[in-house]
Design a protein around this motif. Sequence first.
Motif, PDB file in Angstrom:
ATOM      1  N   LYS A  89       2.075   3.392  -7.573  1.00 53.74           N
ATOM      2  CA  LYS A  89       3.809   2.887  -8.177  1.00 53.74           C
ATOM      3  C   LYS A  89       4.166   2.974  -6.651  1.00 53.74           C
ATOM      4  O   LYS A  89       4.966   2.231  -6.819  1.00 53.74           O
ATOM      5  N   GLN A  90       4.878   4.735  -7.249  1.00 50.39           N
ATOM      6  CA  GLN A  90       6.275   4.767  -6.489  1.00 50.39           C
ATOM      7  C   GLN A  90       5.405   4.796  -4.767  1.00 50.39           C
ATOM      8  O   GLN A  90       5.943   4.461  -3.953  1.00 50.39           O
ATOM      9  N   LEU A  91       4.627   5.054  -4.559  1.00 49.27           N
ATOM     10  CA  LEU A  91       3.570   4.223  -3.354  1.00 49.27           C
ATOM     11  C   LEU A  91       3.685   2.798  -2.318  1.00 49.27           C
ATOM     12  O   LEU A  91       4.831   2.693  -1.774  1.00 49.27           O
ATOM     13  N   PHE A  92       4.027   2.287  -3.144  1.00 47.80           N
ATOM     14  CA  PHE A  92       3.807   0.317  -3.247  1.00 47.80           C
ATOM     15  C   PHE A  92       6.140   0.259  -2.636  1.00 47.80           C
ATOM     16  O   PHE A  92       6.417   0.250  -2.590  1.00 47.80           O
ATOM     17  N   GLY A  93       6.393   1.077  -3.784  1.00 49.76           N
ATOM     18  CA  GLY A  93       7.755   1.263  -3.662  1.00 49.76           C
ATOM     19  C   GLY A  93       8.430   1.389  -1.898  1.00 49.76           C
ATOM     20  O   GLY A  93       9.508   0.593  -1.581  1.00 49.76           O
ATOM     21  N   HIS A 115      -4.928   3.116   2.400  1.00 53.57           N
ATOM     22  CA  HIS A 115      -5.308   4.990   2.565  1.00 53.57           C
ATOM     23  C   HIS A 115      -4.938   6.348   1.389  1.00 53.57           C
ATOM     24  O   HIS A 115      -5.720   6.941   1.294  1.00 53.57           O
ATOM     25  N   SER A 116      -3.374   6.185   0.988  1.00 56.19           N
ATOM     26  CA  SER A 116      -2.678   6.661   0.525  1.00 56.19           C
ATOM     27  C   SER A 116      -2.842   6.481  -1.063  1.00 56.19           C
ATOM     28  O   SER A 116      -3.366   7.268  -2.257  1.00 56.19           O
ATOM     29  N   VAL A 117      -3.528   5.631  -2.001  1.00 59.76           N
ATOM     30  CA  VAL A 117      -3.972   5.083  -2.666  1.00 59.76           C
ATOM     31  C   VAL A 117      -5.132   5.388  -3.436  1.00 59.76           C
ATOM     32  O   VAL A 117      -5.751   5.436  -4.358  1.00 59.76           O
ATOM     33  N   ALA A 118      -6.175   5.080  -2.124  1.00 60.27           N
ATOM     34  CA  ALA A 118      -7.448   5.784  -2.022  1.00 60.27           C
ATOM     35  C   ALA A 118      -7.452   7.402  -2.564  1.00 60.27           C
ATOM     36  O   ALA A 118      -8.232   7.461  -2.733  1.00 60.27           O
ATOM     37  N   ARG A 119      -6.614   8.398  -2.041  1.00 54.96           N
ATOM     38  CA  ARG A 119      -6.314   9.141  -2.147  1.00 54.96           C
ATOM     39  C   ARG A 119      -6.006   9.994  -3.166  1.00 54.96           C
ATOM     40  O   ARG A 119      -6.539  11.070  -3.528  1.00 54.96           O
ATOM     41  N   ASN A 120      -4.942   8.940  -4.109  1.00 53.64           N
ATOM     42  CA  ASN A 120      -4.259   9.462  -4.925  1.00 53.64           C
ATOM     43  C   ASN A 120      -3.697   8.071  -6.037  1.00 53.64           C
ATOM     44  O   ASN A 120      -2.392   8.236  -5.362  1.00 53.64           O
ATOM     45  N   PRO A 121      -4.669   7.629  -6.440  1.00 52.04           N
ATOM     46  CA  PRO A 121      -4.603   6.269  -7.459  1.00 52.04           C
ATOM     47  C   PRO A 121      -3.035   6.751  -7.927  1.00 52.04           C
ATOM     48  O   PRO A 121      -2.328   5.622  -8.751  1.00 52.04           O
ATOM     49  N   GLY A 149       1.190  -3.895   9.763  1.00 50.67           N
ATOM     50  CA  GLY A 149      -0.106  -3.314   9.360  1.00 50.67           C
ATOM     51  C   GLY A 149      -0.352  -1.670   8.876  1.00 50.67           C
ATOM     52  O   GLY A 149      -0.985  -1.715   8.311  1.00 50.67           O
ATOM     53  N   ASN A 150       0.290  -1.790  10.232  1.00 51.54           N
ATOM     54  CA  ASN A 150       0.590   0.584  10.060  1.00 51.54           C
ATOM     55  C   ASN A 150       0.883   1.137   8.133  1.00 51.54           C
ATOM     56  O   ASN A 150       0.448   1.463   7.332  1.00 51.54           O
ATOM     57  N   VAL A 151       1.937  -0.172   8.416  1.00 49.52           N
ATOM     58  CA  VAL A 151       2.912   0.360   7.120  1.00 49.52           C
ATOM     59  C   VAL A 151       1.805   0.178   5.591  1.00 49.52           C
ATOM     60  O   VAL A 151       1.626   0.767   4.708  1.00 49.52           O
ATOM     61  N   PHE A 152       0.840  -0.769   5.755  1.00 53.46           N
ATOM     62  CA  PHE A 152       0.102  -1.533   4.261  1.00 53.46           C
ATOM     63  C   PHE A 152      -1.204  -0.756   4.759  1.00 53.46           C
ATOM     64  O   PHE A 152      -1.813  -0.605   3.847  1.00 53.46           O
ATOM     65  N   SER A 153      -1.896   0.016   5.943  1.00 49.56           N
ATOM     66  CA  SER A 153      -2.462   0.105   6.405  1.00 49.56           C
ATOM     67  C   SER A 153      -2.334   1.861   5.862  1.00 49.56           C
ATOM     68  O   SER A 153      -3.375   2.593   4.901  1.00 49.56           O
ATOM     69  N   SER A 154      -1.149   2.466   6.189  1.00 56.89           N
ATOM     70  CA  SER A 154      -1.229   3.545   5.630  1.00 56.89           C
ATOM     71  C   SER A 154      -1.054   3.873   4.116  1.00 56.89           C
ATOM     72  O   SER A 154      -1.426   4.529   2.749  1.00 56.89           O
TER      73      SER A 154
END
Length: 79
Positions: free
Chosen positions: A43-47, A33-39, A25-30
């Motif tokens: 792709k890189q953050l999903f990896g 939040h990260s994609v909401a800040r910098n869309p 839950g923490n991994v996907f919550s982060s």
Amino acid sequence: MLEGAKLIGAGAATIALAGAAVGIGNVFSSLIHSVARNPSLAKQLFGYAILGFATLTEAIALFALMMAFLILFVFQTIK
């Protein structure tokens, strides 16, 4: 008595599964939040999120489940 101790030990070994669920839950919550800040980095953050999910968090859950099954089915009472 030994059968009860074996069941209690297997139950205690599965407590780590709850911790793994919190970690996932923490991994996907982060990630959200990260994609909401910098869309543009989605792709890189999903990896990175999949890497954290698969190698770190899920490995602990599989190890705990394996230990519970070992306690239940492999360790037989010695008579």
